[in-house]
Design a protein around this motif. Structure first.
Motif, short mmCIF file in Angstrom:
data_model
loop_
_atom_site.label_atom_id
_atom_site.label_comp_id
_atom_site.label_asym_id
_atom_site.label_seq_id
_atom_site.Cartn_x
_atom_site.Cartn_y
_atom_site.Cartn_z
N TYR A 19 0.83 -1.20 0.00
CA TYR A 19 0.00 0.00 0.00
C TYR A 19 0.86 1.25 0.00
O TYR A 19 2.06 1.19 0.21
CB TYR A 19 -0.97 0.01 1.18
N GLN A 21 0.75 5.76 0.92
CA GLN A 21 0.10 6.89 1.56
C GLN A 21 0.46 8.13 0.77
O GLN A 21 1.58 8.25 0.27
CB GLN A 21 0.56 7.03 3.01
N ARG A 22 -0.48 9.04 0.64
CA ARG A 22 -0.25 10.27 -0.12
C ARG A 22 -0.03 11.44 0.84
O ARG A 22 -0.69 11.54 1.86
CB ARG A 22 -1.44 10.56 -1.02
N TYR A 23 0.89 12.32 0.44
CA TYR A 23 1.21 13.50 1.25
C TYR A 23 1.25 14.73 0.34
O TYR A 23 1.57 14.63 -0.84
CB TYR A 23 2.60 13.37 1.88
N GLY A 47 -1.75 14.95 5.01
CA GLY A 47 -1.82 13.64 4.36
C GLY A 47 -1.20 12.55 5.21
O GLY A 47 -0.84 12.76 6.36
N GLY A 48 -1.11 11.38 4.62
CA GLY A 48 -0.52 10.25 5.32
C GLY A 48 -1.46 9.55 6.26
O GLY A 48 -1.05 8.66 6.99
N THR A 49 -2.74 9.91 6.25
CA THR A 49 -3.68 9.27 7.16
C THR A 49 -4.46 8.15 6.49
O THR A 49 -4.90 7.22 7.15
CB THR A 49 -4.68 10.29 7.73
N LYS A 50 -4.59 8.19 5.17
CA LYS A 50 -5.31 7.16 4.43
C LYS A 50 -4.32 6.27 3.70
O LYS A 50 -3.24 6.70 3.32
CB LYS A 50 -6.27 7.79 3.42
N LYS A 51 -4.70 5.01 3.52
CA LYS A 51 -3.85 4.05 2.84
C LYS A 51 -4.55 3.61 1.56
O LYS A 51 -5.76 3.41 1.54
CB LYS A 51 -3.57 2.87 3.75
N TYR A 52 -3.76 3.45 0.48
CA TYR A 52 -4.28 3.08 -0.83
C TYR A 52 -3.48 1.90 -1.37
O TYR A 52 -2.27 1.81 -1.16
CB TYR A 52 -4.15 4.24 -1.81
N LYS A 59 -8.90 2.99 -1.80
CA LYS A 59 -8.69 3.19 -0.37
C LYS A 59 -8.87 1.89 0.40
O LYS A 59 -9.80 1.13 0.13
CB LYS A 59 -9.66 4.25 0.15
N THR A 67 0.13 -4.20 10.20
CA THR A 67 1.13 -3.14 10.08
C THR A 67 2.24 -3.27 11.11
O THR A 67 3.26 -2.62 11.00
CB THR A 67 0.48 -1.75 10.20
#
Length: 69
Positions: A19, A21-23, A47-52, A59, A67
């Motif tokens: 996965y 994470q976007r920032y 950012g960095g709170t959602k995982k893709y 998402k 993790t």
């Protein structure tokens, strides 16, 4: 609605690639007068709170026990 990752695979596409994470960031690169890079400064704004999923970019919800390995 995000789906939960089970058995280390994306529930949407089945990929085990992982996965991301976007920032949103600001990067400042400093140079000497000869053009050589001296240093860089990176600031995360949000950012960095959602995982893709790295493959299909949908998402995901990743349980804590996956993790912490």
């Amino acid at each position: 609605m995000a789906k939960v990752v089970i058995d280390g695979k994306c529930p949407y596409c089945g990929s085990a690639q992982g996965y991301m994470q976007r920032y949103v960031q600001s990067v400042t690169q400093y140079y000497g007068f000869e053009g050589e890079p001296i240093e860089a400064s990176v600031v995360n704004h949000r950012g960095g709170t959602k995982k893709y999923c790295s493959n299909c970019e949908r998402k995901l919800i990743i349980p804590n026990n996956q993790t912490e390995k």
